[in-house]
Motif scaffolding. Structure first.
Motif, PDB file in Angstrom:
ATOM      1  N   GLY A   1       0.800  -1.211   0.000  1.00  7.14           N
ATOM      2  CA  GLY A   1       0.000   0.000   0.000  1.00  7.14           C
ATOM      3  C   GLY A   1       0.836   1.265   0.000  1.00  7.14           C
ATOM      4  N   GLN A   2       2.025   1.197   0.592  1.00  7.06           N
ATOM      5  CA  GLN A   2       2.904   2.371   0.658  1.00  7.06           C
ATOM      6  C   GLN A   2       3.434   2.742  -0.717  1.00  7.06           C
ATOM      7  OE1 GLN A   2       6.158   2.749   3.778  1.00  7.06           O
ATOM      8  NE2 GLN A   2       7.430   2.617   1.934  1.00  7.06           N
ATOM      9  N   TRP A   3       4.028   1.762  -1.415  1.00  9.35           N
ATOM     10  CA  TRP A   3       4.606   2.110  -2.711  1.00  9.35           C
ATOM     11  C   TRP A   3       3.533   2.391  -3.758  1.00  9.35           C
ATOM     12  CZ3 TRP A   3       3.200  -0.841  -6.731  1.00  9.35           C
ATOM     13  CH2 TRP A   3       2.947  -2.208  -6.536  1.00  9.35           C
ATOM     14  N   ILE A   4       2.354   1.780  -3.617  1.00  8.03           N
ATOM     15  CA  ILE A   4       1.258   2.109  -4.526  1.00  8.03           C
ATOM     16  C   ILE A   4       0.859   3.568  -4.353  1.00  8.03           C
ATOM     17  CG2 ILE A   4      -1.223   1.738  -4.885  1.00  8.03           C
ATOM     18  CD1 ILE A   4      -0.684  -1.261  -4.649  1.00  8.03           C
ATOM     19  N   ALA A   5       0.747   4.014  -3.103  1.00  5.00           N
ATOM     20  CA  ALA A   5       0.433   5.421  -2.844  1.00  5.00           C
ATOM     21  C   ALA A   5       1.544   6.325  -3.378  1.00  5.00           C
ATOM     22  CB  ALA A   5       0.231   5.643  -1.345  1.00  5.00           C
ATOM     23  N   ASP A   6       2.793   5.881  -3.248  1.00  6.65           N
ATOM     24  CA  ASP A   6       3.908   6.678  -3.756  1.00  6.65           C
ATOM     25  C   ASP A   6       3.884   6.791  -5.281  1.00  6.65           C
ATOM     26  OD1 ASP A   6       4.963   7.324  -1.272  1.00  6.65           O
ATOM     27  OD2 ASP A   6       6.384   5.649  -1.252  1.00  6.65           O
TER      28      ASP A   6
END
Length: 296
Positions: A145-150
């Motif tokens: 979820g972190q890198w998708i948001a990034d």
């Protein structure tokens, strides 16, 4: 300057449970990109491709994320634009010279190419030499979820501040970045095209990485070009064919190309795994695929 995420594509769709979670209290461990090539390769091969910056603008950038400036690399043609955007997703080794060069190659082909350092919060890849440590201590501890948001933040920044056109958005990734391509395609509803270079379809599931690329194959939105090596000992061809078949059964568009003699990492010109013929053919197919599906 504050950049707000574009609302398009923000719905996680079928990727339930992908929560970015609390951002690292340490903030960004990496505040700038790797200089040179990754230290995690024992030998740099003589066939390394170096693309100049003639006719393009290229260099390190700071992408305004929710918790501070995220380091990244952008290359874009000179001129007013806007230019189609390609999000470039790194291998596990960070945004080093190979990934930067890929951005320049894409800019030469007419794209606004941006590679954010997606592991910048979890570890300093510029100092790491051991692949197993990188994988266990950095890669597996980075929430999907972190890198998708990034990546969403990067796309919005590219459109707002880097001469990019969000209506012509594509994504391309290598190795673990190839896995990310499948997942991002299942996330982003306005994506036009995706290219996955030998991204693993299986692997361990965890609370922060709850689905494999194979799990979401039937949920992708944009047409996806899958470029894989038949001699890749870590990614069985059968697993890629299974993902392709699941996607097609769900009415999705997946074009699979297998290079029978190519190992994992066949596009990585700085490593012994490089296979010139497969790499060049795959690159030509990738550019044609992007243009065919509206990223161009």
């Amino acid at each position: 300057m504050s950049i707000q995420n574009d609302s398009r594509g923000s719905n996680l769709g079928g990727l339930e449970g992908l929560d970015p979670g609390p951002l690292s209290r340490r903030g960004f461990v990496m505040t700038s990109l790797i200089t040179g090539l990754t230290l995690a390769t024992a030998k740099v091969e003589a066939q390394v491709i170096t693309t100049d910056a003639e006719g393009i603008e290229a260099g390190e950038v700071k992408i305004p994320a929710a918790d501070g400036p995220m380091p990244g690399y952008r290359a874009v043609p000179k001129g007013d634009g806007p230019f189609p955007i390609v999000l470039v997703v790194e291998e596990i080794f960070g945004v080093h010279d190979y990934i930067k060069d890929i951005c320049r190659r894409l800019a030469k082909a007419g794209y606004c190419a941006v590679a954010p350092e997606l592991y910048a919060r979890q570890g300093d890849l510029s100092t790491m030499t051991d692949v197993k440590t990188i994988f266990s201590e950095v890669v597996l501890k980075t929430p999907d979820g972190q890198w998708i948001a990034d990546l969403d933040t990067t796309a919005a920044w590219a459109a707002s501040a880097a001469k990019g056109d969000l209506d012509r958005l594509g994504v391309m990734g290598w190795c673990r970045g190839g896995r990310a391509v499948w997942l991002y395609d299942a996330h982003r509803t306005d994506l036009k095209a995706a290219v996955a270079w030998y991204g693993p379809l299986g692997g361990e599931r965890s609370a922060i990485q709850p689905k494999t690329a194979g799990d979401v194959a039937a949920e992708i939105h944009a047409p996806l070009l899958a470029l894989y090596g038949g001699a890749d000992t870590g990614i069985p061809v059968a697993s890629v064919e299974k993902a392709r078949d699941a996607a097609r059964a769900a009415g999705k568009n997946v074009e699979l190309v297998i290079y029978p003699e190519a190992p994992h990492g066949f596009h990585a010109d700085y490593r012994p795994s490089y296979r010139k013929d497969a790499a060049q053919d795959g690159w030509a197919r990738a550019l044609a695929f992007l243009k065919q599906h509206g990223v161009g």
